[in-house]
Design an enzyme around this catalytic site. Structure first.
Site, PDB file in Angstrom:
ATOM      1  N   HIS A   1      -7.166  -5.010  -3.456  1.00  0.00           N
ATOM      2  CA  HIS A   1      -6.175  -4.305  -2.667  1.00  0.00           C
ATOM      3  C   HIS A   1      -6.017  -5.017  -1.312  1.00  0.00           C
ATOM      4  O   HIS A   1      -6.937  -5.667  -0.830  1.00  0.00           O
ATOM      5  CB  HIS A   1      -6.651  -2.857  -2.450  1.00  0.00           C
ATOM      6  CG  HIS A   1      -5.607  -1.951  -1.883  1.00  0.00           C
ATOM      7  ND1 HIS A   1      -4.507  -1.547  -2.601  1.00  0.00           N
ATOM      8  CD2 HIS A   1      -5.501  -1.354  -0.666  1.00  0.00           C
ATOM      9  CE1 HIS A   1      -3.777  -0.740  -1.860  1.00  0.00           C
ATOM     10  NE2 HIS A   1      -4.344  -0.614  -0.680  1.00  0.00           N
TER      11      HIS A   1
ATOM     12  N   CYS B   1       0.855  -1.196   0.000  1.00  0.00           N
ATOM     13  CA  CYS B   1       0.000   0.000   0.000  1.00  0.00           C
ATOM     14  C   CYS B   1       0.892   1.247   0.000  1.00  0.00           C
ATOM     15  O   CYS B   1       1.729   1.396  -0.891  1.00  0.00           O
ATOM     16  CB  CYS B   1      -0.943  -0.057   1.208  1.00  0.00           C
ATOM     17  SG  CYS B   1      -2.244   1.199   1.228  1.00  0.00           S
TER      18      CYS B   1
ATOM     19  N   ASP C   1      -7.918  -4.307  -7.893  1.00  0.00           N
ATOM     20  CA  ASP C   1      -7.547  -3.249  -6.945  1.00  0.00           C
ATOM     21  C   ASP C   1      -8.144  -1.926  -7.405  1.00  0.00           C
ATOM     22  O   ASP C   1      -7.762  -1.375  -8.444  1.00  0.00           O
ATOM     23  CB  ASP C   1      -6.017  -3.141  -6.871  1.00  0.00           C
ATOM     24  CG  ASP C   1      -5.539  -2.215  -5.767  1.00  0.00           C
ATOM     25  OD1 ASP C   1      -6.307  -1.331  -5.341  1.00  0.00           O
ATOM     26  OD2 ASP C   1      -4.385  -2.372  -5.336  1.00  0.00           O
TER      27      ASP C   1
END
Length: 274
Positions: free
Chosen positions: A224, A131, A193
């Site tokens: 994600h 991330c 994602d």
């Protein structure tokens, strides 16, 4: 291997000396007190060093690597993990765009500096992260001491919106050649994602290839945060995580797991054979 955990509070020049806490997870081989290992900087999500990040770092350390996990938001609060709830998510996202990009880069530099100074680290360094941390691992690849970076679902690279003012220069630096001729890069994204759409992934891949950065670009069937084994909001894929962890370790083993000596590029072309 067994592992041991500790931390170091390292003064930050850009934050008026306020220290950044860097958590360190190290392999332990009983009866070998002078054992030395390669180092890995593991950058966290927007929630700082949480349980999932610590466990991820521990798995890397158990393979024979000294792992440093910096607390990214030392400018705003202590090193404690930020909850994965709504308030914690909002707080982490707010900090992400209140912190200067230069301060993120200093955190990376301090983490590498710490690793190479440790008596159990041999100075061969790689980076990883997820991330926000995926983007920070990407930027860590600008440091010539970082011989490889494996970036999981790196956010804001395609949109250049990391940091204060939401105006980072990550891809611009790649385009300028700042990553060319340095370490190996791996970019891993889930095709579902929503944080990094297809157009964004295509832009990242094209920019890296145009700059001739040695990069493996993996797009998998996942959303994600698919490697987060806690509070993943229904997105954790344990089997895929295990597979990609193995892929990452092959990269680390090959690039920093042994001393290969200086790289000599002979300019040899790959032969076209069947």
């Amino acid at each position: 291997m067994l592992i041991a955990k500790t931390f170091h509070d390292v003064p930050s020049k850009l934050d008026n000396g306020r220290p950044i806490r860097i958590f360190v997870v190290s392999p332990v081989v009983p009866n070998y007190p002078q054992a030395m290992f390669p180092g890995v900087v593991c950058f966290s999500e927007i929630y700082q060093v949480t349980g999932p990040v610590e466990r991820f770092a521990g798995q890397i350390a158990s393979q024979g690597y000294v792992v440093a996990c910096p607390s990214s938001y030392h400018e705003f609060e202590g090193p404690e993990a930020i909850p994965y709830d709504t308030e914690g998510t909002d707080r982490g996202n707010r900090y992400k765009i209140e912190k200067d990009v230069a301060a993120y880069d200093e955190d990376a530099t301090l983490s590498v500096d710490l690793l190479v100074s440790l008596p159990n680290c041999n100075g061969r360094i790689a980076a990883t992260g997820m991330c926000l941390g995926g983007h920070l691992a990407f930027r860590a690849a600008f440091d010539p001491r970082v011989l490889s970076s494996v970036c999981f679902f790196a956010t804001d690279v395609h949109s250049a919106t990391l940091g204060k003012g939401k105006n980072d220069n990550s891809l611009a630096r790649v385009h300028k050649g700042d990553m060319t001729g340095k370490g190996e890069l791996v970019m891993i994204f889930g095709k579902q994602d929503t944080h990094v759409p297809r157009e964004g992934r295509d832009l990242i891949r094209k920019t890296l290839e145009d700059a001739e950065v040695p990069c493996s670009f993996l797009e998998v069937q996942a959303q994600h945060a698919f490697i987060r084994d806690e509070s993943s909001k229904g997105r954790w894929d344990a089997a895929l995580t295990r597979s990609l962890f193995t892929f990452m370790m092959e990269v680390f083993d090959r690039t920093i797991g042994r001393d290969l000596g200086p790289k000599v590029d002979k300019g040899e072309k790959v032969e076209h054979v069947c």
